[in-house]
Design a protein around this motif. Structure first.
Motif, PDB file in Angstrom:
ATOM      1  N   ASP A   3       0.971  -1.225   0.011  1.00 57.44           N
ATOM      2  CA  ASP A   3      -0.070  -0.017  -0.017  1.00 57.44           C
ATOM      3  C   ASP A   3       0.894   1.225   0.141  1.00 57.44           C
ATOM      4  OD1 ASP A   3      -2.148  -1.566  -0.105  1.00 57.44           O
ATOM      5  OD2 ASP A   3      -2.848  -1.307   2.088  1.00 57.44           O
ATOM      6  N   ASP A   4       1.787   1.220   0.755  1.00 53.43           N
ATOM      7  CA  ASP A   4       2.729   2.433   0.948  1.00 53.43           C
ATOM      8  C   ASP A   4       3.557   2.655  -0.565  1.00 53.43           C
ATOM      9  OD1 ASP A   4       2.242   3.287   3.309  1.00 53.43           O
ATOM     10  OD2 ASP A   4       3.799   2.293   4.403  1.00 53.43           O
ATOM     11  N   ARG A  60     -11.765   3.192   8.698  1.00 49.79           N
ATOM     12  CA  ARG A  60     -10.414   2.545   7.996  1.00 49.79           C
ATOM     13  C   ARG A  60      -9.179   3.166   8.305  1.00 49.79           C
ATOM     14  NH1 ARG A  60     -11.686   0.980   1.632  1.00 49.79           N
ATOM     15  NH2 ARG A  60     -13.553  -0.450   1.852  1.00 49.79           N
ATOM     16  N   GLU A  63      -8.111   2.103  11.693  1.00 50.94           N
ATOM     17  CA  GLU A  63      -7.427   0.720  11.695  1.00 50.94           C
ATOM     18  C   GLU A  63      -6.291   0.704  10.797  1.00 50.94           C
ATOM     19  OE1 GLU A  63     -10.758  -1.498  10.283  1.00 50.94           O
ATOM     20  OE2 GLU A  63     -11.620  -1.739  12.072  1.00 50.94           O
ATOM     21  N   SER A  64      -6.070   1.737  10.010  1.00 51.83           N
ATOM     22  CA  SER A  64      -4.820   1.447   9.202  1.00 51.83           C
ATOM     23  C   SER A  64      -3.737   2.223  10.107  1.00 51.83           C
ATOM     24  CB  SER A  64      -4.897   2.110   7.872  1.00 51.83           C
ATOM     25  OG  SER A  64      -5.271   3.293   7.742  1.00 51.83           O
TER      26      SER A  64
END
Length: 365
Positions: A3-4, A60, A63-64
């Protein structure tokens, strides 16, 4: 990619100074909990690109490990980010297409692109809405929108028209009622029309047969015709019809798309209609002493250059919860959706061609 890594890849497409502009344009006046422009944009894109509700977005984000904020706080952040999101969109268009600056020959006109889109809100009780919106072509600012049920069709009548406005629409807006609305309010229109959308006649009161004139055009030649249409009760208004022949490749592509669409509907196209796909033709109320035929077609081409973004915008608009009670938050939502559409266009259509590694290099002095 992680994701990063995906996020870093996406950031390559943003214009220079986009982070600084977040502060200058009021999107990042407070840095409590959301400490940077990058973090703010990342959270907003969860809402704008993924179609999540405000509540789902903050869950979201929490939680991330991005940020712990309330949905009310995020709503306020979106509202404050409207001009910032618009600024990024303008510079994305400039980066990809280079058409943002209004040419001198359009001074005196407020050029607006109008369109509409069905929005189905998620959930078992989700409602269908039709969003009618107007965006300034040079500046990409949403200057008007209207929300109706889906039975209200696309027409210029859905928009307030002011003196000096030049509104551009696709084939769905080429109706007598719609163009009369523009003329009656001292505006101008530029719109593509369907074959036999309404009858055009010559000053000798003879029907203007499109193909009889278009077939005489050479490649690169622009046809410029003065025609009349029945404004009301046998009262006729003069307008211009401009046309240009497509390249053989574009013409063939257009014919195939049209034929395939008709096959799906179990209908056949008339041979004349198929032949008309060899041309681009528009009508306008702007007279030849104000804009030449070349300038008319150039203006329509400018609209067409961002057509993919508008098409993606119509798809992306269908993802998410449209704010229906607050004018400024709705505009911010639309500006954010435009950013997502343009960013998608930049990545898909341009990104892989910038360099062997598939994305633009950082700018250097």
């Amino acid at each position: 990619m992680t994701d990063d890594q995906n996020w870093k890849f996406l950031l390559q497409f943003l214009p220079r100074d986009w982070e600084q502009k977040a502060k200058e344009l009021g999107a990042l006046t407070r840095q409590r909990k959301i400490t940077s422009a990058e973090l703010l944009l990342r959270i907003l894109l969860i809402h704008l690109a993924d179609g999540c509700s405000m509540r789902e977005t903050v869950i979201r984000a929490r939680e991330s490990g991005l940020a712990d904020i309330s949905d009310v706080a995020l709503f306020k952040r979106l509202k404050a980010s409207s001009e910032w999101l618009r600024w990024i969109s303008v510079h994305l268009v400039e980066q990809v297409h280079g058409i943002v600056k209004k040419p001198d020959w359009l001074e005196g006109f407020n050029v607006r692109v109008v369109d509409g889109s069905i929005i189905t809100e998620p959930g078992s009780t989700g409602s269908d809405w039709r969003l009618h919106y107007s965006i300034e072509l040079f500046g990409l600012s949403c200057d008007y929108f209207r929300i109706t049920d889906q039975t209200v069709g696309e027409t210029f009548c859905n928009f307030p028209i002011n003196k000096g406005d030049l509104v551009i629409g696709d084939r769905g807006y080429g109706s007598i009622r719609g163009i009369n609305h523009v003329i009656d309010n001292e505006g101008h229109f530029l719109v593509r029309i369907r074959n036999k959308a309404f009858k055009l006649i010559t000053e000798r009161n003879e029907e203007f047969i499109l193909l009889d004139h278009f077939r005489k055009l050479e490649y690169g030649e622009i046809g410029d015709y003065e025609v009349l249409y029945n404004y009301s009760n046998n009262q006729y208004n003069k307008i211009r019809l401009c046309a240009i022949r497509k390249s053989p490749e574009n013409a063939e592509r257009s014919r195939k798309v049209a034929i395939n669409e008709m096959k799906k509907k179990q209908r056949q196209l008339h041979p004349d209609t198929i032949e008309l796909y060899e041309y681009v033709f528009v009508i306008t109320s702007v007279t030849g002493d104000v804009l030449s035929a070349g300038e008319i077609m150039s203006l329509y081409r400018m609209r067409w250059q961002v057509e993919l973004a508008f098409k993606r915008l119509k798809t992306i608009l269908g993802l998410g919860h449209l704010p229906k009670t607050d004018l400024e938050s709705s505009k911010a939502w639309l500006h954010g959706k435009m950013l997502v559409a343009l960013l998608t266009t930049a990545i898909v259509d341009k990104g892989r061609f910038f360099s062997p590694w598939g994305y633009p290099s950082p700018q250097v002095i």
